[in-house]
Structure formats: structure tokens, C-alpha cells
Write a protein that holds these residues in place. Structure first.
Motif, short mmCIF file in Angstrom:
data_model
loop_
_atom_site.label_atom_id
_atom_site.label_comp_id
_atom_site.label_asym_id
_atom_site.label_seq_id
_atom_site.Cartn_x
_atom_site.Cartn_y
_atom_site.Cartn_z
N LYS A 43 10.87 -5.97 -13.07
CA LYS A 43 9.42 -5.90 -12.54
C LYS A 43 8.35 -7.04 -11.80
O LYS A 43 7.63 -6.97 -11.35
CB LYS A 43 9.02 -6.18 -13.73
CG LYS A 43 7.36 -5.08 -13.85
CD LYS A 43 7.24 -4.00 -13.31
CE LYS A 43 5.79 -3.06 -13.58
NZ LYS A 43 4.97 -3.55 -12.66
N LEU A 46 9.04 -6.84 -8.07
CA LEU A 46 8.88 -5.46 -7.27
C LEU A 46 6.89 -5.69 -7.27
O LEU A 46 6.65 -5.21 -6.15
CB LEU A 46 8.69 -4.20 -8.45
CG LEU A 46 8.11 -2.95 -7.69
CD1 LEU A 46 8.12 -2.24 -6.78
CD2 LEU A 46 7.83 -1.82 -8.79
N ASP A 47 6.27 -6.21 -8.57
CA ASP A 47 4.81 -6.44 -8.21
C ASP A 47 4.72 -7.36 -6.91
O ASP A 47 3.47 -8.00 -6.53
CB ASP A 47 4.25 -7.13 -9.54
CG ASP A 47 4.95 -6.21 -10.28
OD1 ASP A 47 4.00 -5.12 -10.33
OD2 ASP A 47 4.23 -6.66 -12.23
N ASN A 50 5.26 -5.53 -3.78
CA ASN A 50 4.22 -4.53 -3.81
C ASN A 50 3.62 -4.45 -2.61
O ASN A 50 3.38 -3.31 -2.00
CB ASN A 50 3.66 -4.23 -4.97
CG ASN A 50 3.82 -2.83 -5.25
OD1 ASN A 50 4.41 -1.75 -4.81
ND2 ASN A 50 2.58 -2.03 -6.33
N ASP A 51 2.69 -5.24 -2.08
CA ASP A 51 1.66 -5.05 -1.18
C ASP A 51 2.17 -5.47 -0.34
O ASP A 51 1.66 -5.32 0.93
CB ASP A 51 0.50 -6.50 -1.51
CG ASP A 51 1.70 -7.88 -1.27
OD1 ASP A 51 2.23 -7.88 -1.42
OD2 ASP A 51 0.64 -8.92 -0.84
N ILE A 53 5.11 -3.32 0.93
CA ILE A 53 6.02 -2.20 0.85
C ILE A 53 6.36 -1.48 1.99
O ILE A 53 7.65 -1.11 2.16
CB ILE A 53 6.10 -1.54 -0.45
CG1 ILE A 53 5.87 -1.30 -1.72
CG2 ILE A 53 6.25 0.38 -0.69
CD1 ILE A 53 7.19 -2.52 -2.04
N LEU A 73 12.64 0.18 -7.49
CA LEU A 73 12.45 1.19 -6.37
C LEU A 73 11.55 2.35 -6.51
O LEU A 73 10.96 2.62 -6.21
CB LEU A 73 13.02 0.37 -4.99
CG LEU A 73 13.14 -1.25 -5.19
CD1 LEU A 73 14.25 -1.58 -3.95
CD2 LEU A 73 11.47 -1.31 -4.94
N SER A 76 9.79 3.85 -8.46
CA SER A 76 8.66 4.04 -7.51
C SER A 76 8.24 4.22 -6.53
O SER A 76 7.11 3.41 -5.59
CB SER A 76 8.39 2.65 -8.17
OG SER A 76 8.08 1.66 -9.07
N ILE A 78 9.63 4.13 -3.05
CA ILE A 78 9.72 3.78 -2.19
C ILE A 78 11.30 3.32 -2.16
O ILE A 78 12.41 3.11 -2.91
CB ILE A 78 9.52 1.39 -3.27
CG1 ILE A 78 8.45 1.57 -3.02
CG2 ILE A 78 10.09 0.72 -2.42
CD1 ILE A 78 8.54 0.07 -4.65
#
Length: 86
Positions: A43, A46-47, A50-51, A53, A73, A76, A78
Motif C-alpha cells: 500500500k 502504491l501511495d 500514485n501521482d 500512474i 494495482l 485500483s 491501474i
């Protein structure tokens, strides 16, 4: 002097045994809670990405994380491709 060296060696062995015991306890705890630790780590990853992606990203992780992180992913929404599992 020989007595002091003997005491030092015994103390050294005692400390080494205690460290070994604590490390074994930690590894057992870690193994028992592996899924929980992995989920938090994945997690966090991913955080962190995330920006980014919308960009092409090459993400390298240990083989024990590949499937779970890939599923995270996907959950989410992705798109991700596993290039190599080995």
C-alpha cells in the motif's frame, strides 16, 4: 589474565545466544504476520507511485510481492504488466 579471558568468552557466548534467540523470535513473528506487513508495504508503494500512474513505470520488487502488488494495482484500476516473475 586467563580467568578474565574465560569470563569474556563465556559472556560473549551468552550475549550471542540471547541475540540469536531474539532474532529467531523476530523472524517467527515476521513470518506469522507476513501478509499484514506485506500489505502495508505494498500500500505504501502504491501511495508513492500514485501521482505517476499516467507515466511508464518500471517497478521492481521481491518475488513474494509480485502477485499481491499486481492485484492491488488492478483493484485500483491501474494497468500493470508483469515482465518477469523470476
Amino acid at each position: 589474565i586467563a580467568f578474565d579471558i574465560f569470563r569474556f568468552k563465556n559472556h560473549h557466548n551468552e550475549v550471542g545466544s540471547k541475540i540469536k534467540k531474539r532474532l529467531n523470535e523476530f523472524h517467527k513473528y515476521e513470518e506469522d504476520h507476513k501478509d499484514e506487513f506485506f500489505a502495508k508495504r505494498e500500500k505504501y508503494w502504491l501511495d508513492c507511485i500514485n501521482d505517476k500512474i499516467d507515466e511508464s513505470i518500471l517497478f521492481i520488487c521481491g518475488y513474494k510481492h509480485v502477485e499481491n502488488f499486481h492485484n492491488l494495482l488492478r483493484e485500483s484500476n491501474i494497468k500493470a504488466i508483469i515482465l518477469d516473475f523470476n
